[in-house]
Structure formats: C-alpha cells, structure tokens
Write a protein that holds these residues in place. Structure first.
Motif, PDB file in Angstrom:
ATOM      1  N   ASN A  12      -2.063  58.890 -34.530  1.00  0.00           N
ATOM      2  CA  ASN A  12      -1.472  59.269 -33.675  1.00  0.00           C
ATOM      3  C   ASN A  12      -0.359  60.405 -33.403  1.00  0.00           C
ATOM      4  OD1 ASN A  12      -1.121  59.680 -30.737  1.00  0.00           O
ATOM      5  ND2 ASN A  12      -0.025  57.393 -30.261  1.00  0.00           N
ATOM      6  N   ASN A  13      -0.468  61.319 -32.987  1.00  0.00           N
ATOM      7  CA  ASN A  13       0.484  62.053 -33.479  1.00  0.00           C
ATOM      8  C   ASN A  13       1.691  62.191 -32.022  1.00  0.00           C
ATOM      9  OD1 ASN A  13       2.314  65.108 -33.682  1.00  0.00           O
ATOM     10  ND2 ASN A  13       0.785  65.721 -33.626  1.00  0.00           N
ATOM     11  N   THR A  14       3.206  61.231 -32.545  1.00  0.00           N
ATOM     12  CA  THR A  14       3.772  61.495 -30.946  1.00  0.00           C
ATOM     13  C   THR A  14       4.883  62.447 -30.814  1.00  0.00           C
ATOM     14  OG1 THR A  14       4.474  59.586 -32.431  1.00  0.00           O
ATOM     15  CG2 THR A  14       3.289  59.380 -30.610  1.00  0.00           C
ATOM     16  N   GLY A  24      -1.707  63.321 -30.067  1.00  0.00           N
ATOM     17  CA  GLY A  24      -2.666  62.244 -29.189  1.00  0.00           C
ATOM     18  C   GLY A  24      -3.108  62.218 -30.289  1.00  0.00           C
ATOM     19  N   MET A  25      -4.751  61.096 -30.326  1.00  0.00           N
ATOM     20  CA  MET A  25      -4.984  60.974 -31.896  1.00  0.00           C
ATOM     21  C   MET A  25      -5.599  62.104 -32.663  1.00  0.00           C
ATOM     22  SD  MET A  25      -4.373  57.837 -31.118  1.00  0.00           S
ATOM     23  CE  MET A  25      -4.067  56.968 -30.212  1.00  0.00           C
ATOM     24  N   PHE A  37       4.370  59.962 -36.056  1.00  0.00           N
ATOM     25  CA  PHE A  37       3.236  59.706 -35.908  1.00  0.00           C
ATOM     26  C   PHE A  37       2.937  58.082 -35.909  1.00  0.00           C
ATOM     27  CE2 PHE A  37       3.232  61.386 -40.307  1.00  0.00           C
ATOM     28  CZ  PHE A  37       1.597  59.863 -41.003  1.00  0.00           C
TER      29      PHE A  37
END
Length: 408
Positions: free
Chosen positions: A51-53, A77-78, A36
C-alpha cells in the motif's frame, strides 16, 4: 543510482510541465515523503500486498521488488508483488514530483515456497505438449497425418479443448514424434493422456532402435492417463534422439498433456536445451536463416566443447537461434548460455511473443563467456512464453552452447 536519476529526471519534467500549466489553479507543491506498508495476502502469503501511502503533491512512484530488480511503475494505493520461493527480499519505493524524490525500503521475509507450485526435483515436469494453442508445435509424424483437433470426448480425466490426433489404417502405421536431446540418465517418467477408438497398446519409444519400447494397454472409448516409468532405464552411453508414441490399432487415436519428469527438472543441475555434441541442430532453428553446428572456434576452460551452434548474419539482429515450445514456467530461476562473439556486442534472450521484450547482456569479443539471465519473479502466468529466442547485435558470426534452463 544513475538509473534512478534518469527516471526521476523524467518525473521532474512531467511535474514541471504540469505545474507551469496550472500555476493559477493549483496551490504550491508539497515535497514528497515516500512510505508504504507490506502485508502478506491472506489467501497466499507468497503474495505481498503493498500500500503506497506516500504524501505530497502530484506524487509519481516506482517500485523495485528486489534489490537487483528492474524499476516497475507504481501508483498510490494498492499494488501486489509475488515471491514464489522462501527468502528475504528488499522492496524499495521511490516517489517524487518536480521538487525532488524520496525513497524508503523494507525487507520482506517469505517463509515457504508457494504450495501451489510443483515441488522441486523428481515431481517437477516439463510440459512437452498440451496443444491448446491449436498448433502441432514440435510434434510430427515423418510426413504422415498428424493434426490438432477438438477433444473427441472431454471428461474429468482430460477436459482439454484441443488434442493431437493420429490417423492410421493399420497397426503401428502412424506415430507422434518429437526429436529432442531431452532424455538422459536423470529421467524418471513420461506421462501422457491417451484416447483410443479401438482397444490396444500405446508404445513409448525413446531410443533410435525401433526394437526398443515401452508398452501399455489402452481401453476403447475413454481417456486414460498412462505413466511410463523409465527411472534407471536410461543409459547415458546410449543415444536417445526422440520421444515417440505409436498405437497398435487401426483408426484414429489421440494424445494430450505430455509431461517429461526428471530429477534435474527444477533441480540444481538445470535442464540442458542444447550442447550440440551430437553435431545436430536439434530443435533449434532460425526461421530459415543460417544456423548450423560447427567445431568450437576457440576451445577454452570456459567452454571446452567440441561442437557449438553458429549463427551467421550480415547485420545486427538479422539471425537468431529459436527453440519453440512451452519451455519457461512460473518457477523459472535463470537461463545460462555460453557465448562467443567475433565482435563485441550484446546477446538478447527473448521469451515472450512480443519482440519489444527481452533481456540483454554484454559480450566481449574473442572469448567464451557464460551469461546468466536472471528470471526470478519475471514470469507472469497470464502471459504466453512460446519459445526461447537468442539473438546477437553484431554482424558476422557468433556462437552459443550449453543452453541450460533452471527452475527454483
């Protein structure tokens, strides 16, 4: 680690169910890699945009926004988290699927207290009444007419929808009184919005003696904000049993937005909501259940008070101590409570209207303990916090004392 394992065991079962029911349609799973980014918000750097990527198949995630904080369900996502005060906070992301989980952490550095919050110390206040919920709350007039009504003349000074109304046929006949062990030597001022139909004076009285008081003039037909300066006016050897407002005109008058300022509101000493040394229950009640002030059953170094609040109950959770009012604010740090249980159990602190919520701490039997309920980053400004409720899960008697609210 045990909580993490339990949480992700659930994730694995969900993922396995999904996998078994879609084996013909879905490609083989890919292991999850947690990752993230964390960026301060441009509008307010006390808000951190996450932002969880994380990569992999069927990713399920959970956050910890501080090292000792609770798990919070996340998503790809956010997300956003909020830190009202300066400091270094460890954020950890856990992401997984039925193949396992991965975690990653970052340290977030906050360089300032949120400028939108009131400053700590003498400029912080407790709101003792704004009446926007339509309820009189803790305010009364000893059986006389006191009610919440629509604002008779909303303007820039007081745009509130609802206000407290007193009706009287002669001067000083009616008053708004809140009985509290609130005023102490650290009090600096009390502020109130007031509207008179006829010009006169509004008296603030805090002592038990009605010959005392502070008077300020009020014009007719407009809202004004009065500030009663009582710094260095309060003697700790004197009893201050209430905050009382009284008008010297006939007809109706209205008050609103009653604010109590003190050096210990938001300061390191906290605000004492109950030590019961005056042998009075004060604002604490239990919705008509047994609650009383009694002699300390076991004075010790942990709690040497003479008097404490006692709850009697025949079964777990059947009685509680509740104090109504808008007590907990966004800057809440912690609430500390001395507690004594006759049987080992746990003490619940509840702040929200929903009884499904709450904070639980264990209590040993037969000795006083000081419990500290950590409220940092737990208060959501969009949620109503109408009370402090304290409830035990044991039958028999339990005792509480020295209930203290701290802000950051």
């Amino acid at each position: 680690m045990k909580k993490i394992a339990i949480y992700f065991s659930s994730l694995l079962l969900i993922g396995l169910f999904y996998s078994c029911n879609n084996s013909e349609d879905e490609p083989s799973l890919e292991s999850v890699v947690a990752q993230f980014t964390a960026t301060p918000s441009e509008e307010n750097p006390n808000y951190i945009v996450l932002n969880n990527t994380s990569t992999g198949s069927h990713v399920l995630s959970s956050w910890k926004f501080k090292e000792d904080g609770p798990f919070v369900r996340g998503k790809l996502g956010m997300d956003t988290t909020y830190y009202p005060n300066e400091g270094t906070y460890k954020v950890t992301l856990y992401s997984g699927n039925d193949l396992g989980y991965d975690s990653t952490s970052q340290e977030i550095v906050i360089n300032q207290r949120d400028p939108d919050l009131p400053p700590v110390g003498g400029d912080s206040f407790l709101l003792l009444g704004d009446f926007e919920d339509g309820e009189v709350g803790d305010w009364n007039a000893w059986g006389q007419d006191v009610s919440v009504v629509a604002n008779p003349a909303a303007n820039a000074v007081n745009p509130s929808d609802m206000v407290l109304k007193m009706t009287q046929s002669s001067a000083w006949e009616n008053s708004a009184c809140r009985q509290v062990a609130q005023v102490n030597g650290k009090t600096t001022k009390i502020v109130v919005d007031v509207y008179f139909e006829q010009a006169g004076d509004l008296k603030l009285q805090i002592e038990g003696d009605f010959n005392t008081g502070y008077f300020q003039g009020v014009p007719a037909g407009e809202w004004v904000t009065l500030e009663y300066d009582i710094e260095n006016e309060v003697d700790d050897s004197t009893e201050y049993p209430w905050i009382l407002f009284q008008g010297n005109t006939g007809g109706s008058y209205y008050i609103d937005n009653i604010k109590y300022y003190a050096l210990d509101v938001g300061g390191p000493g906290g605000t004492n909501y109950g030590d019961f040394e005056d042998q009075q229950v004060g604002e604490w009640n239990a919705w008509s259940q047994p609650v009383s002030v009694v002699a300390n059953p076991s004075p010790s170094a942990e709690n040497s008070s003479e008097f404490v609040l006692m709850m009697s109950q025949t079964e777990p959770w059947s009685s509680n101590a509740v104090r109504n009012g808008e007590i907990v604010g966004i800057a809440a740090d912690k609430i500390t409570i001395d507690v004594y249980f006759e049987e080992a159990g746990s003490l619940k602190l509840q702040l929200e209207e929903s009884f499904e919520t709450g904070y639980f701490l264990d209590v040993e039997a037969g000795k006083w303990q000081t419990l500290e309920y950590d409220l940092k980053d737990q208060i959501d400004p969009s949620i109503t916090y109408p009370w402090v409720v304290i409830q035990g899960n044991t039958a028999g008697n339990y005792y509480i004392d020295n209930i203290t609210y701290h802000e950051l």
